[in-house]
Design a protein around this motif. Sequence first.
Motif, PDB file in Angstrom:
ATOM      1  N   SER A 115       0.813  -1.218   0.000  1.00  0.00           N
ATOM      2  CA  SER A 115       0.000   0.000   0.000  1.00  0.00           C
ATOM      3  C   SER A 115       0.846   1.267   0.000  1.00  0.00           C
ATOM      4  N   TRP A 116       2.030   1.245   0.581  1.00  0.00           N
ATOM      5  CA  TRP A 116       2.856   2.449   0.568  1.00  0.00           C
ATOM      6  C   TRP A 116       3.307   2.783  -0.846  1.00  0.00           C
ATOM      7  N   ARG A 117       3.431   1.771  -1.700  1.00  0.00           N
ATOM      8  CA  ARG A 117       3.794   2.028  -3.096  1.00  0.00           C
ATOM      9  C   ARG A 117       2.656   2.736  -3.831  1.00  0.00           C
ATOM     10  N   VAL A 118       1.432   2.358  -3.498  1.00  0.00           N
ATOM     11  CA  VAL A 118       0.272   3.043  -4.083  1.00  0.00           C
ATOM     12  C   VAL A 118       0.273   4.503  -3.650  1.00  0.00           C
ATOM     13  N   PHE A 119       0.590   4.754  -2.386  1.00  0.00           N
ATOM     14  CA  PHE A 119       0.645   6.134  -1.908  1.00  0.00           C
ATOM     15  C   PHE A 119       1.714   6.939  -2.647  1.00  0.00           C
ATOM     16  N   VAL A 120       2.875   6.348  -2.889  1.00  0.00           N
ATOM     17  CA  VAL A 120       3.934   7.057  -3.612  1.00  0.00           C
ATOM     18  C   VAL A 120       3.467   7.401  -5.028  1.00  0.00           C
ATOM     19  N   LEU A 121       2.741   6.491  -5.665  1.00  0.00           N
ATOM     20  CA  LEU A 121       2.185   6.782  -6.992  1.00  0.00           C
ATOM     21  C   LEU A 121       1.149   7.899  -6.928  1.00  0.00           C
ATOM     22  N   VAL A 122       0.259   7.836  -5.946  1.00  0.00           N
ATOM     23  CA  VAL A 122      -0.783   8.861  -5.811  1.00  0.00           C
ATOM     24  C   VAL A 122      -0.160  10.219  -5.486  1.00  0.00           C
ATOM     25  N   ALA A 123       0.916  10.219  -4.717  1.00  0.00           N
ATOM     26  CA  ALA A 123       1.585  11.475  -4.373  1.00  0.00           C
ATOM     27  C   ALA A 123       2.220  12.137  -5.597  1.00  0.00           C
ATOM     28  N   ALA A 124       2.461  11.379  -6.651  1.00  0.00           N
ATOM     29  CA  ALA A 124       3.026  11.948  -7.880  1.00  0.00           C
ATOM     30  C   ALA A 124       1.956  12.575  -8.769  1.00  0.00           C
ATOM     31  N   LEU A 125       0.690  12.316  -8.510  1.00  0.00           N
ATOM     32  CA  LEU A 125      -0.378  12.834  -9.376  1.00  0.00           C
ATOM     33  C   LEU A 125      -0.442  14.363  -9.440  1.00  0.00           C
ATOM     34  N   PRO A 126      -0.274  15.106  -8.330  1.00  0.00           N
ATOM     35  CA  PRO A 126      -0.276  16.570  -8.473  1.00  0.00           C
ATOM     36  C   PRO A 126       0.830  17.086  -9.384  1.00  0.00           C
ATOM     37  N   ALA A 127       1.990  16.461  -9.342  1.00  0.00           N
ATOM     38  CA  ALA A 127       3.072  16.887 -10.235  1.00  0.00           C
ATOM     39  C   ALA A 127       2.723  16.597 -11.690  1.00  0.00           C
ATOM     40  N   ILE A 128       2.068  15.473 -11.923  1.00  0.00           N
ATOM     41  CA  ILE A 128       1.672  15.124 -13.296  1.00  0.00           C
ATOM     42  C   ILE A 128       0.631  16.108 -13.813  1.00  0.00           C
ATOM     43  N   THR A 129      -0.368  16.431 -12.995  1.00  0.00           N
ATOM     44  CA  THR A 129      -1.382  17.394 -13.436  1.00  0.00           C
ATOM     45  C   THR A 129      -0.783  18.786 -13.612  1.00  0.00           C
ATOM     46  N   SER A 130       0.175  19.148 -12.765  1.00  0.00           N
ATOM     47  CA  SER A 130       0.846  20.442 -12.934  1.00  0.00           C
ATOM     48  C   SER A 130       1.648  20.481 -14.224  1.00  0.00           C
ATOM     49  N   LEU A 131       2.265  19.375 -14.553  1.00  0.00           N
ATOM     50  CA  LEU A 131       3.037  19.296 -15.795  1.00  0.00           C
ATOM     51  C   LEU A 131       2.134  19.453 -17.011  1.00  0.00           C
ATOM     52  N   VAL A 132       0.975  18.824 -16.967  1.00  0.00           N
ATOM     53  CA  VAL A 132       0.016  18.962 -18.070  1.00  0.00           C
ATOM     54  C   VAL A 132      -0.499  20.402 -18.138  1.00  0.00           C
ATOM     55  N   GLY A 133      -0.847  20.974 -16.996  1.00  0.00           N
ATOM     56  CA  GLY A 133      -1.332  22.354 -16.977  1.00  0.00           C
ATOM     57  C   GLY A 133      -0.288  23.353 -17.428  1.00  0.00           C
ATOM     58  N   LEU A 134       0.967  23.093 -17.092  1.00  0.00           N
ATOM     59  CA  LEU A 134       2.046  23.995 -17.481  1.00  0.00           C
ATOM     60  C   LEU A 134       2.255  24.025 -18.989  1.00  0.00           C
ATOM     61  N   SER A 135       1.870  22.969 -19.661  1.00  0.00           N
ATOM     62  CA  SER A 135       2.033  22.946 -21.119  1.00  0.00           C
ATOM     63  C   SER A 135       1.147  23.983 -21.807  1.00  0.00           C
TER      64      SER A 135
END
Length: 149
Positions: free
Chosen positions: A118-138
């Motif tokens: 489950s901690w691996r799932v949390f690490v993946l979920v914690a990366a989602l704001p950076a991914i959405t920011s990267l898309v928005g920054l484009s």
Amino acid sequence: MMVGAFLWGGLADKVGRRRCLTVALAINCVFAFLSSFAQSYGFFLFFRLLSGIGIGGTVPIVYSYFSEFLQMDKRGEHLSWLCMFWMIGGIYASFTAWGIIPRYGWGFSMGTQFQFHSWRVFVLVAALPAITSLVGLSFMPESPRFLLE
């Protein structure tokens, strides 16, 4: 993070805030993703270190990039809002971890070598704001101040 702030802050003045922010966010996303699949503690620390360099780069760039789009009389107020939302994000991450990582954990096996807990799932979920920011920054333009220099 401190290394990333020193590295990316000066580089953003020379190359461009948007370009450096895009690369720093991409580094954060890639190594946060890889850290959730690391099978040894050494690789996990290495991937988190590189992810931290990306995170450290976003901090000084975001504040300068954001402030260059604001009017002088509203700059302090809006930067305070940005700081507040940064802290709310930290609280949100804590509650997300509390919801995803139960007391005793859960997981599943993918073959005999790979355990996905489950901690691996949390690490993946914690990366989602950076991914959405990267898309928005484009969709964002380059900083006006950088374009004037």
